[in-house]
Design a protein around this motif. Structure first.
Motif, PDB file in Angstrom:
ATOM      1  N   ARG A   4      -6.434   4.456  -4.765  1.00 24.13           N
ATOM      2  CA  ARG A   4      -5.831   5.475  -5.027  1.00 24.13           C
ATOM      3  C   ARG A   4      -5.030   6.085  -3.534  1.00 24.13           C
ATOM      4  NH1 ARG A   4     -11.438   5.877  -4.846  1.00 24.13           N
ATOM      5  NH2 ARG A   4     -12.276   6.980  -3.105  1.00 24.13           N
ATOM      6  N   ARG A   5      -4.564   7.200  -3.606  1.00 25.97           N
ATOM      7  CA  ARG A   5      -3.689   7.491  -2.427  1.00 25.97           C
ATOM      8  C   ARG A   5      -4.821   7.776  -1.219  1.00 25.97           C
ATOM      9  NH1 ARG A   5       1.358   6.792  -2.563  1.00 25.97           N
ATOM     10  NH2 ARG A   5       1.814   8.181  -0.928  1.00 25.97           N
ATOM     11  N   TYR A  34       0.695  -1.166   0.094  1.00 27.46           N
ATOM     12  CA  TYR A  34       0.031   0.036  -0.183  1.00 27.46           C
ATOM     13  C   TYR A  34       0.886   1.216   0.132  1.00 27.46           C
ATOM     14  CZ  TYR A  34      -3.927  -3.113   1.197  1.00 27.46           C
ATOM     15  OH  TYR A  34      -4.762  -4.113   1.311  1.00 27.46           O
ATOM     16  N   PRO A  35       0.242   2.398  -0.339  1.00 31.68           N
ATOM     17  CA  PRO A  35       1.168   3.521  -0.156  1.00 31.68           C
ATOM     18  C   PRO A  35       1.728   3.593   0.884  1.00 31.68           C
ATOM     19  CG  PRO A  35      -0.959   4.038  -1.278  1.00 31.68           C
ATOM     20  CD  PRO A  35      -1.089   2.629  -0.739  1.00 31.68           C
TER      21      PRO A  35
END
Length: 481
Positions: free
Chosen positions: A365-366, A321-322
């Protein structure tokens, strides 16, 4: 016949005096269904047709024109995750086919009239209730319940009282009238014509799995309950039940040592089954079970390594993950309203982040910042709906034992916190397992200083029922999720 699905089983079958009859023997894509509706015979086949809704909101028609058991289905449409309850109300427009009603997360009621098309069997929705329907925790339909109406909506409030609304040809509803009280003893109500007299009856299931029939008299009243079956406590869900199952975890992950763990699956009746244990998760600083990140219904697993980096472990395996340094991780379910389960994580600076899911176990997305100041809490947990609107919520507890609810808004944000109570500082662990009692409402569990695990059953209206002892010896575990 009554149509049911066992816990953890992606197929469903009908049971009755003629024995068990498989309808779907393991569904395509291993989907676990959020709702199951007996829509009657709309396909012209020999038998009943069924509508099934996935967690991501796809509605599927399983027509009786296919030989059974069959995994074949017709996709009706998507976006049905917008509703906290969908039910068959009866034939209001007189075309010989059953119609639907659905309650959205804002408490509005919508009517879907039927039409003669298997690929698009319903007309566009019509608003028939502008608000307030979240004041009921169970909604079912009853055809020919009252001699003056083709169909009625039966609604149970949080005090266990049952109310009736007669429906007209366009889906419009009459004022409500009280049918009876004491229906709070059931964790699910079912709307079906059990005795085949042409009038919609009410069947109630207790947590222990007993079924009681409240037969309709055709004049808007119900007879005294009669026990008709037992042994259905561990059934995951039943066709035409009054409240959808909360897609929480329904189980508890307990970790001990460096990388050893046990899974305790809920039985759907307020108890836990025997554990399955292993030792292959790795040395994560934080290990969290999450609401299923896809339509399979299987719980996800994510971890935070000693450096604070978040990794998705199951499904998919080591999904990166980010990267941010996190110290708390929660997998409460679908927070954004797209039908895909999301994550929430707190970083070391006390900021809370939403990590949106993509429906496959990864993220799309972020992370989005939800707010700061969350270092004031010892625990942040959540799995399912505590408020009765069908949207997952969060619960946070301070080191001093004060508990707050943060209601989910369905758009990736949370409302203002609500004080739930105090005294939780005496517990060593707090976990949100989802629905353990089978009533579609999220529950809490906590471990005291002597190692006893207590279940706090959610009432669905920001409160909890009397606690129940689930087991002892839980002080051996390092963490629970």
């Amino acid at each position: 016949m009554l149509t049911v699905a066992e816990l953890g089983n992606t197929g469903f079958y009908s049971i009755g005096t003629l024995g068990d009859y498989p309808v779907v023997d393991g569904s395509p894509s291993n989907a676990a269904y959020q709702q199951l509706l007996d829509i009657g015979n709309i396909s012209g086949g020999k038998g009943e047709d069924f509508l099934a809704v996935t967690a991501s909101g796809q509605m599927r028609l399983f027509p009786s024109t296919y030989a059974r058991p069959s995994n074949k289905y017709i996709v009706i449409g998507s976006g049905w995750q917008a509703y906290s309850q969908i039910f068959v109300v009866g034939d209001l427009n007189g075309d010989g086919r059953a119609d639907l009603m659905a309650r959205d997360h804002q408490g509005r009621l919508w009517y879907y009239a039927s039409r003669n098309s298997l690929t698009s069997p319903f007309h566009g929705r019509v608003l028939v209730g502008s608000g307030g329907w979240n004041g009921y925790d169970q909604l079912i339909g009853a055809a020919n319940f009252d001699a003056g109406a083709a169909a009625s909506v039966l609604a149970r409030d949080y005090q266990g009282r049952l109310w009736a609304y007669d429906a007209g040809a366009s889906g419009g509803l009459s004022g409500r009238r009280l049918i009876g009280s004491g229906f709070g003893r059931y964790n699910q109500l079912l709307g079906l014509d059990w005795n085949k007299d042409g009038h919609g009856d009410v069947v109630g299931r207790t947590e222990s799995g007993d079924l009681y029939l409240h037969a309709a008299n055709g004049a808007g009243g119900l007879a005294q309950p009669v026990k008709i079956s037992s042994g259905l406590g561990q059934v995951g869900f039943l066709g035409n039940q009054g409240h959808q199952p909360v897609f929480g975890k329904g189980e508890i992950l307990a970790r001990y040592g460096k990388d050893s763990f046990c899974w305790y699956a809920g039985n759907g009746d307020g108890t836990l089954g025997s554990p399955g244990c292993g030792n292959s998760v790795g040395p994560y600083a934080v290990l969290a079970a999450t609401v299923s990140p896809n339509d399979t219904g299987f719980v996800g697993l994510a971890g935070i390594d000693p450096t604070g980096h978040l990794t998705g472990i199951f499904p998919g395996g080591d999904l990166q993950y980010p990267q941010t340094s996190y110290n708390i991780l929660v997998g409460p379910g679908d927070l954004t309203g797209d039908g895909k389960a999301d994550l929430v994580a707190r970083d070391r600076a006390g900021r809370l982040w939403l990590i949106p899911g993509d429906g496959t176990g990864s993220v799309d997305r972020r992370p989005a910042l939800l707010g700061s100041g969350w270092n004031q809490y010892r625990w942040i947990v959540g799995a399912g709906d505590f408020t009765g609107d069908g949207i997952p919520d969060l619960i946070a507890v301070t080191p001093g034992g004060v508990m707050y609810l943060y209601p989910g808004l369905g758009n990736g944000h949370f409302g203002s916190r609500v004080l739930l109570g105090s005294g939780w500082q005496h517990f060593t662990h707090l976990v949100a397992p989802g629905d353990l009692t089978g009533d579609g409402k999220a529950d809490l569990a906590a471990v005291d200083s002597t190692g006893r695990l207590w279940l706090y059953p959610g009432n669905g209206n920001d409160t909890f029922g009397a606690r129940v002892l689930l087991g002892t010896g839980w002080n051996k575990f390092r963490d629970l999720s």
